[in-house]
Design an enzyme around this catalytic site. Sequence first.
Site, PDB file in Angstrom:
ATOM      1  N   ALA A   1       0.842  -1.204   0.000  1.00  0.00           N
ATOM      2  CA  ALA A   1       0.000   0.000   0.000  1.00  0.00           C
ATOM      3  C   ALA A   1       0.871   1.246   0.000  1.00  0.00           C
ATOM      4  O   ALA A   1       1.975   1.254   0.540  1.00  0.00           O
ATOM      5  CB  ALA A   1      -0.907   0.016   1.232  1.00  0.00           C
TER       6      ALA A   1
ATOM      7  N   GLU B   1      -3.478 -12.472  -3.418  1.00  0.00           N
ATOM      8  CA  GLU B   1      -4.904 -12.308  -3.692  1.00  0.00           C
ATOM      9  C   GLU B   1      -5.208 -10.821  -3.784  1.00  0.00           C
ATOM     10  O   GLU B   1      -4.639 -10.040  -3.019  1.00  0.00           O
ATOM     11  CB  GLU B   1      -5.770 -12.891  -2.567  1.00  0.00           C
ATOM     12  CG  GLU B   1      -5.924 -14.387  -2.612  1.00  0.00           C
ATOM     13  CD  GLU B   1      -5.010 -15.058  -1.604  1.00  0.00           C
ATOM     14  OE1 GLU B   1      -4.477 -14.355  -0.724  1.00  0.00           O
ATOM     15  OE2 GLU B   1      -4.810 -16.280  -1.715  1.00  0.00           O
TER      16      GLU B   1
ATOM     17  N   ASN C   1     -10.313  -4.272  -7.680  1.00  0.00           N
ATOM     18  CA  ASN C   1      -9.101  -3.454  -7.529  1.00  0.00           C
ATOM     19  C   ASN C   1      -8.225  -3.545  -8.787  1.00  0.00           C
ATOM     20  O   ASN C   1      -7.149  -4.133  -8.793  1.00  0.00           O
ATOM     21  CB  ASN C   1      -8.318  -3.901  -6.286  1.00  0.00           C
ATOM     22  CG  ASN C   1      -7.234  -2.917  -5.894  1.00  0.00           C
ATOM     23  OD1 ASN C   1      -6.960  -1.962  -6.621  1.00  0.00           O
ATOM     24  ND2 ASN C   1      -6.611  -3.155  -4.757  1.00  0.00           N
TER      25      ASN C   1
ATOM     26  N   TYR D   1       0.404  -5.414 -10.697  1.00  0.00           N
ATOM     27  CA  TYR D   1       0.925  -6.788 -10.647  1.00  0.00           C
ATOM     28  C   TYR D   1       1.160  -7.336 -12.062  1.00  0.00           C
ATOM     29  O   TYR D   1       2.161  -7.992 -12.321  1.00  0.00           O
ATOM     30  CB  TYR D   1      -0.032  -7.695  -9.872  1.00  0.00           C
ATOM     31  CG  TYR D   1      -0.229  -7.262  -8.431  1.00  0.00           C
ATOM     32  CD1 TYR D   1       0.865  -6.923  -7.638  1.00  0.00           C
ATOM     33  CD2 TYR D   1      -1.497  -7.179  -7.859  1.00  0.00           C
ATOM     34  CE1 TYR D   1       0.702  -6.507  -6.324  1.00  0.00           C
ATOM     35  CE2 TYR D   1      -1.672  -6.776  -6.545  1.00  0.00           C
ATOM     36  CZ  TYR D   1      -0.570  -6.435  -5.785  1.00  0.00           C
ATOM     37  OH  TYR D   1      -0.735  -6.026  -4.487  1.00  0.00           O
TER      38      TYR D   1
HETATM   39  C1  LIG Z   1      -1.892  -0.363  -5.764  1.00  0.00           C
HETATM   40  C2  LIG Z   1      -0.965   0.761  -5.254  1.00  0.00           C
HETATM   41  C3  LIG Z   1      -0.017   0.166  -4.215  1.00  0.00           C
HETATM   42  C4  LIG Z   1      -0.170   1.328  -6.425  1.00  0.00           C
HETATM   43  O1  LIG Z   1       0.766   2.239  -5.890  1.00  0.00           O
HETATM   44  P1  LIG Z   1       1.304   3.514  -6.734  1.00  0.00           P
HETATM   45  O2  LIG Z   1       2.531   3.990  -6.058  1.00  0.00           O
HETATM   46  O3  LIG Z   1       0.222   4.504  -6.908  1.00  0.00           O
HETATM   47  O4  LIG Z   1       1.623   2.833  -8.136  1.00  0.00           O
HETATM   48  P2  LIG Z   1       2.745   3.288  -9.192  1.00  0.00           P
HETATM   49  O5  LIG Z   1       2.762   4.773  -9.306  1.00  0.00           O
HETATM   50  O6  LIG Z   1       4.025   2.607  -8.851  1.00  0.00           O
HETATM   51  O7  LIG Z   1       2.156   2.674 -10.541  1.00  0.00           O
HETATM   52  C5  LIG Z   1       2.600   1.406 -11.008  1.00  0.00           C
HETATM   53  C6  LIG Z   1       1.550   0.790 -11.918  1.00  0.00           C
HETATM   54  O8  LIG Z   1       0.328   0.574 -11.213  1.00  0.00           O
HETATM   55  C7  LIG Z   1      -0.794   0.765 -12.093  1.00  0.00           C
HETATM   56  N1  LIG Z   1      -1.532   1.942 -11.687  1.00  0.00           N
HETATM   57  C8  LIG Z   1      -1.172   2.849 -10.729  1.00  0.00           C
HETATM   58  N2  LIG Z   1      -2.118   3.813 -10.617  1.00  0.00           N
HETATM   59  C9  LIG Z   1      -3.078   3.513 -11.521  1.00  0.00           C
HETATM   60  C10 LIG Z   1      -4.331   4.125 -11.861  1.00  0.00           C
HETATM   61  N3  LIG Z   1      -4.758   5.241 -11.249  1.00  0.00           N
HETATM   62  N4  LIG Z   1      -5.100   3.532 -12.814  1.00  0.00           N
HETATM   63  C11 LIG Z   1      -4.681   2.405 -13.425  1.00  0.00           C
HETATM   64  N5  LIG Z   1      -3.509   1.765 -13.145  1.00  0.00           N
HETATM   65  C12 LIG Z   1      -2.722   2.319 -12.203  1.00  0.00           C
HETATM   66  C13 LIG Z   1      -0.188   0.975 -13.455  1.00  0.00           C
HETATM   67  O9  LIG Z   1       0.039  -0.298 -14.047  1.00  0.00           O
HETATM   68  C14 LIG Z   1       1.150   1.630 -13.101  1.00  0.00           C
HETATM   69  O10 LIG Z   1       2.103   1.494 -14.109  1.00  0.00           O
HETATM   70  P3  LIG Z   1       2.181   2.655 -15.253  1.00  0.00           P
HETATM   71  O11 LIG Z   1       2.488   3.924 -14.519  1.00  0.00           O
HETATM   72  O12 LIG Z   1       3.292   2.190 -16.142  1.00  0.00           O
HETATM   73  O13 LIG Z   1       0.832   2.678 -15.910  1.00  0.00           O
HETATM   74  C15 LIG Z   1      -1.794   1.926  -4.631  1.00  0.00           C
HETATM   75  O14 LIG Z   1      -2.786   2.311  -5.542  1.00  0.00           O
HETATM   76  C16 LIG Z   1      -2.470   1.591  -3.313  1.00  0.00           C
HETATM   77  O15 LIG Z   1      -1.872   1.724  -2.237  1.00  0.00           O
HETATM   78  N6  LIG Z   1      -3.742   1.144  -3.380  1.00  0.00           N
HETATM   79  C17 LIG Z   1      -4.501   0.832  -2.170  1.00  0.00           C
HETATM   80  C18 LIG Z   1      -3.994  -0.433  -1.525  1.00  0.00           C
HETATM   81  C19 LIG Z   1      -4.153  -1.619  -2.417  1.00  0.00           C
HETATM   82  O16 LIG Z   1      -5.125  -1.761  -3.141  1.00  0.00           O
HETATM   83  N7  LIG Z   1      -3.178  -2.536  -2.331  1.00  0.00           N
HETATM   84  C20 LIG Z   1      -3.183  -3.766  -3.075  1.00  0.00           C
HETATM   85  C21 LIG Z   1      -3.864  -4.801  -2.280  1.00  0.00           C
HETATM   86  S1  LIG Z   1      -3.747  -6.387  -3.084  1.00  0.00           S
END
Ligand SMILES: CC(C)(COP(=O)(O)OP(=O)(O)OC[C@H]1O[C@@H](n2cnc3c(N)ncnc32)[C@H](O)[C@@H]1OP(=O)(O)O)[C@@H](O)C(=O)NCCC(=O)NCCS
Length: 151
Positions: free
Chosen positions: A73, A106, A111, A118
């Site tokens: 996260a 999972e 999401n 992933y």
């Molecule tokens: C999932 C999460 C960890 C991604 O973190 P982040 O630092 O924002 O992600 P990044 O900036 O490193 O982005 C990496 C990739 O994630 C995907 N991604 C990130 N934000 C996105 C968005 N708003 N819409 C679609 N894809 C997205 C893309 O594949 C992106 O790659 P790209 O930039 O080449 O398109 C974050 O959204 C989060 O904390 N979500 C809530 C917690 C959660 O759902 N955890 C997973 C539980 S299984």
Amino acid sequence: MDIIIRDMVEDDIDAIVEIENEVFSTPWSRESFITEIRENLLAKYIVAEVDKKAVGYGGIWLILTEGHITNIAVKERYRGLGIGEQLLNGLITYCMSKGINSMTLEVRKSNTIAQNLYKKYGFIDYGVRPRYYSDNNEDAIIMWRKNENQR
Ligand SMILES: CC(C)(COP(=O)(O)OP(=O)(O)OC[C@H]1O[C@@H](n2cnc3c(N)ncnc32)[C@H](O)[C@@H]1OP(=O)(O)O)[C@@H](O)C(=O)NCCC(=O)NCCS
């Protein structure tokens, strides 16, 4: 912005629990993280540090030949900056360093943001666990990342 990826330590836990509460509907407690860090020899937790504060984290359990991602996260304000990607990459690199090439997790069916992350790192959908999440009975998608020759 400087992002440092490093091992989680107990001093990070306040910041981690704050993020956990912001992000997840069934958040892990402070005690869970303390137990994970102090006692779970199978667990590895890393954080992303910005301006001396943990703004994201990720964890994995190494079970026999498999890495099971437990959570990942990023604090809302720091999303979209590549931090999630660096954390996932950190967990993958750690597994590789231990000779573990199969990783699984999972993720909620809804999401798609996390699923995109992933998939970008080679995880593929392998099935569904129906009504896996007890808060809203949502299905979990099971994803795996394997070496080509293990598929
Ligand atoms: C999932 C999460 C960890 C991604 O973190 P982040 O630092 O924002 O992600 P990044 O900036 O490193 O982005 C990496 C990739 O994630 C995907 N991604 C990130 N934000 C996105 C968005 N708003 N819409 C679609 N894809 C997205 C893309 O594949 C992106 O790659 P790209 O930039 O080449 O398109 C974050 O959204 C989060 O904390 N979500 C809530 C917690 C959660 O759902 N955890 C997973 C539980 S299984």
